[in-house]
Design an enzyme around this catalytic site. Sequence first.
Site, PDB file in Angstrom:
ATOM      1  N   ILE A  26      -5.138  -0.917   2.006  1.00  0.00           N
ATOM      2  CA  ILE A  26      -4.285  -0.110   1.572  1.00  0.00           C
ATOM      3  C   ILE A  26      -2.847  -0.284   1.506  1.00  0.00           C
ATOM      4  CG2 ILE A  26      -3.869   2.512   2.688  1.00  0.00           C
ATOM      5  CD1 ILE A  26      -6.567   2.078   4.284  1.00  0.00           C
ATOM      6  N   ASP A  48      -4.559  -0.777   8.324  1.00  0.00           N
ATOM      7  CA  ASP A  48      -4.475  -1.720   7.250  1.00  0.00           C
ATOM      8  C   ASP A  48      -3.975  -2.060   5.761  1.00  0.00           C
ATOM      9  OD1 ASP A  48      -4.868  -4.936   6.676  1.00  0.00           O
ATOM     10  OD2 ASP A  48      -6.492  -5.288   7.319  1.00  0.00           O
ATOM     11  N   HIS A  49      -2.693  -2.624   5.574  1.00  0.00           N
ATOM     12  CA  HIS A  49      -1.724  -2.980   4.411  1.00  0.00           C
ATOM     13  C   HIS A  49      -2.021  -3.456   3.300  1.00  0.00           C
ATOM     14  CE1 HIS A  49       1.348  -1.624   2.353  1.00  0.00           C
ATOM     15  NE2 HIS A  49       2.330  -1.965   2.859  1.00  0.00           N
ATOM     16  N   ARG A  50      -2.996  -4.636   4.220  1.00  0.00           N
ATOM     17  CA  ARG A  50      -4.097  -5.921   2.912  1.00  0.00           C
ATOM     18  C   ARG A  50      -4.785  -5.279   1.954  1.00  0.00           C
ATOM     19  NH1 ARG A  50      -6.637  -9.585   7.398  1.00  0.00           N
ATOM     20  NH2 ARG A  50      -7.087  -7.397   7.760  1.00  0.00           N
TER      21      ARG A  50
END
Length: 225
Positions: A204, A200-202
Amino acid sequence: TQPLSKIKKLSGTHLHRSWVSVPHVTQFDEADITGLEKFRKSLANEAEKNGVKLTPLVFIMKAVVSALKAYPAFNASLDSSGENLILKKYFHLGVAVDTPNGLMVPVVRDVDQKGIYELSAEVAEIAQRAREGKLAPKELQGGCFSISSLGGIGGTQFTPIVNSPEVAILGVARAKMQPVYQSNGSFEAGLILPLALSYDHRVIDGAQGARFTHFLSQSIADIRR
């Protein structure tokens, strides 16, 4: 016309929700498991005496726990507001199982507290009950991080979907023999395991993802770790 199974209907809804709500990034890496496989095969007789069959998966599970301890943001979930990260102090790993009715992800709890023989027995038992449709709902809940291993089937790489509210999932494809460069300038045959980490780019970013997969590949490559 063939109706979807109940499992595929339920998991499909969840996967779609995860796909549209989680900004996915997938980080690829490789691990040299030559030493791991040699060690695993050397334990075959001992494992048989313990009534289990050792697979690479249990070693990967233990290596994942080491990586989660080193990088706690991966052993976490976002709260409902999306503004706070809930860091877990336990290590419950979801393990994807291919069943006749579709994919299921039972959770193996407290992986950090269990040895490879105990894990082997538990994974085999829970996978068998998943294929027989005998899992209780609570056995599919409470995971911190998931592993999807397709090495026994085939393929070179794939991009797994994050099992929200978890923030990362590891995909493991089939290992293959490749030439590995040595420090003396020569090449030796090595068994190379492809790894794919979706996250999850939010929560990591790419640098954290690269550090995690590098740490994980080093842990898997050196059985002493």
